[in-house]
Structure formats: structure tokens, C-alpha cells
Write a protein that holds these residues in place. Structure first.
Motif: not given
Length: 271
Positions: A177-179, A199-203, A244-247
Motif C-alpha cells: 500500500a503506497a502512493n 485523484c484526477d483522471i487524464y487521457n 498523497p491519499v489515505n489509505p
């Protein structure tokens, strides 16, 4: 697996145009896409060999592509944690027709140029950290020759390679588990069944490698003027964790405990 960590310093604001996109609204990625980093490093390699950077204007038929050979995979470059980074939106005048040539004329006639306003995004950052990964140490020492070189980076802006890890960093494959240190194929998150926010989503696009690309020997395709055997580009969707996100997501990574490269990203780029 072996990795080089690169420190890139922009000399001004940058634009990495998001495609497909509007002609009037020029949006930017808030990071350097993998293909852009590959082209940037290849040009630095050409410069370090004291060769002229080749002309690759987009309006030529079948223009050659100059990127890193597939034995080295550029994984993109991202704002250095703790350093300033932002996207600034502004307006600028642009041409209305593709055959517009008023800017390059020596003399202007009485016809006024027909301009239109663009909404334009600039990516402003103090510093970027990039990654190049390879299955073998062989050849990675050649990247040391690029330190101090710089050139155009993306659609707008310039940058130079300020620093590079003195030796290849060995990475081990682990499920942890890691960013992620890089972008992450969205498909990986969906298949994992994990519900992740933040998170952001990109093409994005990756190279479609020709069969000849697999046969490039260890001494060519980097510090020379040989075009890269690329047949085109294949779109994919990626998630980018700017914070960073948690978790954090639990995934397969190549890691040394500090760098976390998603295995799925490397697999995708090398297909």
C-alpha cells in the motif's frame, strides 16, 4: 529493475497540451507526460553527442519521431513534493485560420489580421522529478552525459536537467500500500476493486512500437540521429495523485522504499 531519478528545472511556465481538446481552450497536464519526457531526453542525448537537433515540424508528411528506445522507459516527470506548483489560466491572441502567416511576413498589407482569443493554461512549477526505468543497468550510465543540458519541453516552455541519480537505483517488485510516484493506469484501480478518491483522471497516449524497435542494439537509438521505430500512438486513461491519499492504493510496485513505480504502468508502456 533499475531506475534513474531525474531533477528537471523549468526556465519558465510550461504547457503540455491535453489532446484531444478544443482549439480555443488550450488545457495543460500538471505534469510531464511519459512520451514528452522521452522526446525531451532523446533530444538532450542528441545534443550531448554534439549533433544538431532534427527538425520534426508537425505539418510535414510522416515526420520522424525521436524518443528513447524501448529498452529505456520514461515514466513522466512530476512536481517535486514541497515545491511550488500551480496551473495558471489566462488569455492570449491566436490565429483564426491554420494558414495564417501574418506573424512571419516582412511587410504587412492593409488587411488586418483576423485574431481570436484563446483560453490558455500554463503549468508553473519550481522543479520536476522524473523517472527512467530499465530491466538492465547496461546503458543507463549514458544518461549522466545529459546533466546540464536543456531544450524545449512540451508545447510551451523550456527546461534543463539539473541533476540525476549518480547510479542506477535497484527496485524490487512488491505488493504494498503506497502512493504511486507516477501516473497510474485507471484500469489498474478499477480491476483492483479499490474505491479511491483524491485523484484526477487524464487521457494520455503511449507509443505503438514497431517490430524494429525491439531489435535496436545497446549502442543505437539514443545518442545518434536514428529515428525511433514508432508506428503511432495508442490512447489510455490514467489517474494522477497530485497529493498523497489515505489509505493509499494497494498495488504491485517496483520500489526501493522511497520510489513507487506501478508495475501496470511499465507493462502498459512496453506493450
Amino acid at each position: 529493475m533499475y531506475c534513474l531519478q531525474l531533477t528537471i528545472r523549468p526556465t519558465a511556465a510550461l504547457t503540455f497540451r491535453i489532446l484531444p481538446g478544443s482549439i480555443l481552450n488550450i488545457a495543460t497536464y500538471p505534469f510531464v507526460p511519459p512520451t514528452t519526457l522521452a522526446g525531451f531526453l532523446r533530444r538532450l542525448g542528441i545534443m550531448s553527442a554534439h549533433l544538431e537537433i532534427p527538425e520534426t515540424r508537425i505539418n510535414k508528411e510522416n515526420p520522424p519521431i525521436y524518443a528513447l528506445p524501448p529498452r529505456y522507459q520514461a515514466l513522466g516527470a512530476y512536481p517535486t513534493p514541497g515545491k511550488f506548483s500551480a496551473v495558471h489560466t489566462t488569455y492570449r491572441k491566436g490565429m483564426r485560420e491554420f494558414n495564417h502567416d501574418d506573424f512571419s511576413r516582412l511587410y504587412l498589407d492593409e488587411n488586418k489580421a483576423n485574431f481570436q482569443l484563446h483560453t490558455w493554461e500554463y503549468f508553473i512549477t519550481e522543479e520536476l522529478v522524473g523517472y527512467v526505468i530499465s530491466e538492465s543497468k547496461t546503458g543507463l550510465e549514458q544518461f549522466q552525459k545529459l546533466k546540464g543540458y536543456g531544450c524545449k519541453l512540451g508545447k510551451e516552455g523550456y527546461g534543463f536537467l539539473h541533476d540525476i541519480s549518480p547510479a542506477p537505483i535497484e527496485l524490487q517488485r512488491q505488493t504494498i500500500a503506497a502512493n504511486p510516484s507516477t501516473i497510474l493506469p485507471l484500469e489498474t484501480i478499477l480491476q483492483s476493486g479499490q474505491l479511491l478518491g483524491g485523484c484526477d483522471i487524464y487521457n494520455l497516449y503511449r507509443y505503438q512500437w514497431d517490430a524494429a524497435a525491439r531489435t535496436i542494439d545497446e549502442t543505437s537509438g539514443f545518442l545518434d540521429l536514428e529515428p525511433t521505430p514508432v508506428g503511432g500512438f495508442i490512447p489510455f486513461v490514467a489517474a494522477y495523485f497530485s497529493q498523497p491519499v489515505n489509505p493509499p492504493p494497494s498495488l504491485d510496485y517496483y520500489t526501493n522504499g522511497d520510489i513507487y513505480i506501478p508495475v501496470s504502468l511499465l507493462n502498459l508502456l512496453t506493450e
